[in-house]
Design a protein around this motif. Structure first.
Motif, PDB file in Angstrom:
ATOM      1  N   CYS A  43      -6.623   0.956  -1.192  1.00 56.72           N
ATOM      2  CA  CYS A  43      -5.755   0.318  -0.203  1.00 56.72           C
ATOM      3  C   CYS A  43      -6.527   0.115   1.104  1.00 56.72           C
ATOM      4  O   CYS A  43      -6.972   1.084   1.732  1.00 56.72           O
ATOM      5  N   PHE A  45      -5.379  -0.953   4.004  1.00 53.81           N
ATOM      6  CA  PHE A  45      -4.614  -0.432   5.139  1.00 53.81           C
ATOM      7  C   PHE A  45      -4.854   1.063   5.296  1.00 53.81           C
ATOM      8  O   PHE A  45      -5.096   1.548   6.394  1.00 53.81           O
ATOM      9  N   HIS A  46      -4.800   1.791   4.183  1.00 50.38           N
ATOM     10  CA  HIS A  46      -5.017   3.245   4.220  1.00 50.38           C
ATOM     11  C   HIS A  46      -6.455   3.581   4.625  1.00 50.38           C
ATOM     12  O   HIS A  46      -6.692   4.514   5.387  1.00 50.38           O
ATOM     13  N   TYR A  52      -0.320   5.623   5.232  1.00 49.71           N
ATOM     14  CA  TYR A  52       0.117   5.008   3.986  1.00 49.71           C
ATOM     15  C   TYR A  52       0.791   3.672   4.275  1.00 49.71           C
ATOM     16  O   TYR A  52       1.595   3.576   5.197  1.00 49.71           O
ATOM     17  N   CYS A  53       0.472   2.656   3.490  1.00 50.30           N
ATOM     18  CA  CYS A  53       1.168   1.371   3.612  1.00 50.30           C
ATOM     19  C   CYS A  53       2.449   1.465   2.775  1.00 50.30           C
ATOM     20  O   CYS A  53       2.619   2.414   1.999  1.00 50.30           O
ATOM     21  N   CYS A  56       1.569   2.035  -0.878  1.00 51.02           N
ATOM     22  CA  CYS A  56       0.676   3.124  -1.272  1.00 51.02           C
ATOM     23  C   CYS A  56       1.343   4.047  -2.282  1.00 51.02           C
ATOM     24  O   CYS A  56       2.468   4.481  -2.079  1.00 51.02           O
ATOM     25  N   CYS A 124       7.823   4.956   2.773  1.00 51.69           N
ATOM     26  CA  CYS A 124       6.703   4.803   3.701  1.00 51.69           C
ATOM     27  C   CYS A 124       6.876   5.715   4.916  1.00 51.69           C
ATOM     28  O   CYS A 124       5.938   6.396   5.333  1.00 51.69           O
ATOM     29  N   ASN A 128       4.396   8.945   5.667  1.00 49.67           N
ATOM     30  CA  ASN A 128       3.624   8.981   6.911  1.00 49.67           C
ATOM     31  C   ASN A 128       4.077  10.098   7.846  1.00 49.67           C
ATOM     32  O   ASN A 128       3.263  10.670   8.556  1.00 49.67           O
TER      33      ASN A 128
END
Length: 140
Positions: A43, A45-46, A52-53, A56, A124, A128
């Motif tokens: 990922c 983004f991660h 976490y997106c 994820c 999400c 997070n």
């Protein structure tokens, strides 16, 4: 509420294509022993943020579900289990309706998409929050 048969038909065809793809994937993995998901890119983004997106854990959850590990799949990404069960009910009821030549069965409703979106967002936020506040990573 009125249903749209064209939308149901599109989801039904997509469901069969997904089932065929899953069977082919499982056969390739079983025959060759090659884990194709191991070659998926991580990922982005991660990797960039450490957070976490919304998606994820989805790939790992699919893999866990394909191996019959329902609780692990649910922990990694509950949307995968939600989609699996909703899709199974839809496909079985639509197939039953087609075989019996009746217009019965489950039909597409926007509420299913809204519930899915809420599941994704809550997942999400929870992942997070656990990561930022308590340093707890969701293992796979």
């Amino acid at each position: 509420m009125k249903t749209n048969p064209e939308i149901d038909r599109g989801f039904y065809i997509a469901g069969w294509l997904l089932i065929i793809a899953a069977v082919i994937y499982a056969l390739i993995e079983k025959i060759t022993g090659v884990r194709l998901m191991a070659y998926y890119p991580p990922c982005a983004f991660h990797m960039l943020t450490g957070l976490y997106c919304p998606g994820c854990g989805g790939t790992r959850a699919v893999r866990a579900l394909m191996h019959g590990r329902l609780l692990l799949s649910l922990r990694l990404h509950p949307f995968v289990c939600y989609t699996f069960f909703l899709g199974t009910i839809f496909m079985v009821s639509q197939t039953n309706g087609k075989i019996s030549h009746r217009k019965t069965g489950m039909h597409f409703r926007m509420i299913y998409l809204w519930i899915g979106l809420v599941i994704i967002l809550v997942n999400c936020i929870v992942q997070n929050t656990l990561l930022i506040r308590y340093g707890i990573r969701i293992p796979g």
